[in-house]
Design an enzyme around this catalytic site. Structure first.
Site, PDB file in Angstrom:
ATOM      1  N   SER A 102       0.843  -1.194   0.000  1.00  0.00           N
ATOM      2  CA  SER A 102       0.000   0.000   0.000  1.00  0.00           C
ATOM      3  C   SER A 102       0.879   1.244   0.000  1.00  0.00           C
ATOM      4  O   SER A 102       2.014   1.215   0.471  1.00  0.00           O
ATOM      5  CB  SER A 102      -0.927   0.012   1.219  1.00  0.00           C
ATOM      6  OG  SER A 102      -1.844   1.090   1.150  1.00  0.00           O
ATOM      7  N   ASP A 103       0.340   2.318  -0.555  1.00  0.00           N
ATOM      8  CA  ASP A 103       1.050   3.589  -0.543  1.00  0.00           C
ATOM      9  C   ASP A 103       0.031   4.715  -0.569  1.00  0.00           C
ATOM     10  O   ASP A 103      -1.042   4.580  -1.164  1.00  0.00           O
ATOM     11  CB  ASP A 103       1.985   3.711  -1.745  1.00  0.00           C
ATOM     12  CG  ASP A 103       2.985   4.840  -1.561  1.00  0.00           C
ATOM     13  OD1 ASP A 103       3.983   4.632  -0.844  1.00  0.00           O
ATOM     14  OD2 ASP A 103       2.759   5.942  -2.107  1.00  0.00           O
ATOM     15  N   GLN A 104       0.366   5.802   0.099  1.00  0.00           N
ATOM     16  CA  GLN A 104      -0.534   6.951   0.141  1.00  0.00           C
ATOM     17  C   GLN A 104       0.212   8.219  -0.261  1.00  0.00           C
ATOM     18  O   GLN A 104       1.315   8.475   0.209  1.00  0.00           O
ATOM     19  CB  GLN A 104      -1.114   7.127   1.545  1.00  0.00           C
ATOM     20  CG  GLN A 104      -2.145   8.259   1.642  1.00  0.00           C
ATOM     21  CD  GLN A 104      -2.659   8.427   3.057  1.00  0.00           C
ATOM     22  OE1 GLN A 104      -1.978   8.979   3.909  1.00  0.00           O
ATOM     23  NE2 GLN A 104      -3.858   7.920   3.319  1.00  0.00           N
ATOM     24  N   ALA A 108      -3.405   3.761  -2.419  1.00  0.00           N
ATOM     25  CA  ALA A 108      -3.409   2.619  -3.334  1.00  0.00           C
ATOM     26  C   ALA A 108      -3.164   1.327  -2.565  1.00  0.00           C
ATOM     27  O   ALA A 108      -2.425   1.302  -1.579  1.00  0.00           O
ATOM     28  CB  ALA A 108      -2.349   2.790  -4.407  1.00  0.00           C
TER      29      ALA A 108
END
Length: 204
Positions: A80-82, A117
C-alpha cells in the site's frame, strides 16, 4: 440421517504478509484478527518526472507487493502507498517540523485528495490485483498558532500531508468524503478484505 459437519475440509488459508513497516497499517490490518507477518519492501519511492499522485501511489503499492512476493512466493502479500494530492501536486511525509509547518500553511482552506493505493500479490498463483481509494479532505482555514499547537502536540512527521486524522489531526478538518473509512489512515480495509479473500485468505 443428516450431519451438520461440512462434507469437505476447506483449503488452508494462504499465509498473509503486510509489505510495510508502517505502524499505522500494522494496527489497521490487526483489526481483521488474522495472523500476518510484516516485511519491509526494498523499493525506491522516488516519484517519476511528471507522475501524478494517483499513478505514483498505484506504482509504489504494486512495487512493494511484488518485491516482497518475490521473496515469499507462497504468501499473499499486501502493498500500500498513500500520496496527498494538492491540485495534481504530490505531497509526501514532511519528516521535519519545519516542512510540516510549510505543508499545513499550504493546505489551510484547501481541498486535498489523499490517494491510498492497495495491491495484493501472490507469486505462486499469479494473483495480482490493485485498487485505489481516493479520500477528499477539506482543511479548515488554520491560523499559524493552531498549526504550531497541533504539530507540537501530535508530531505527525511520518504522515502524508502532516494530517494525522486518527489523532488530533481530525481537528484540522472541515469534512472528509470517502467510501472506505480506514483509507485515510493508510489501509482501506473494505478493499483489503475483498482482495485478500479473492487471493485465498479466509476472512473472517
Amino acid at each position: 440421517m443428516t450431519s451438520d459437519r461440512p462434507s469437505a475440509t476447506p483449503p488452508a488459508s494462504r499465509p498473509l504478509i503486510l509489505g510495510s513497516t508502517s505502524r499505522y497499517r500494522h494496527e489497521l490490518l490487526s483489526r481483521l484478527k488474522l495472523p500476518f507477518e510484516a516485511v519491509a519492501p526494498n523499493v525506491d519511492e522516488t516519484p517519476h518526472s511528471g507522475e501524478n499522485p494517483a499513478d505514483l501511489a498505484v506504482r509504489l503499492a504494486l512495487a512493494k507487493a511484488r518485491e516482497v512476493a518475490q521473496r515469499h512466493p507462497q504468501a499473499v502479500v499486501i502493498g500500500s502507498d498513500q500520496v496527498a494530492d494538492l491540485r495534481g501536486e504530490p505531497l509526501g511525509k514532511p519528516g521535519t517540523h519545519e516542512r510540516a509547518v510549510a505543508q499545513l500553511k499550504r493546505l489551510r482552506g484547501e481541498t486535498v485528495v489523499f490517494q491510498t493505493a492497495l495491491a495484493v500479490v501472490c507469486a505462486a498463483t499469479g494473483f495480482e490485483q490493485c485498487d485505489i481509494a481516493s479520500v477528499r479532505v477539506v482543511f479548515r482555514k488554520l491560523s499559524d498558532a493552531e498549526i504550531e499547537r497541533y504539530l507540537r502536540a501530535e508530531q505527525p512527521y511520518d504522515c502524508a500531508g502532516s494530517a494525522k486524522s486518527e489523532g488530533l489531526g481530525i481537528a484540522l478538518l472541515e469534512r472528509i468524503d470517502n467510501d472506505d473509512p480506514t483509507a485515510l489512515v493508510g489501509l482501506p480495509l473494505i478493499r483489503t478484505c475483498r482482495m485478500i479473500r479473492a487471493a485465498g485468505v479466509h476472512v473472517p
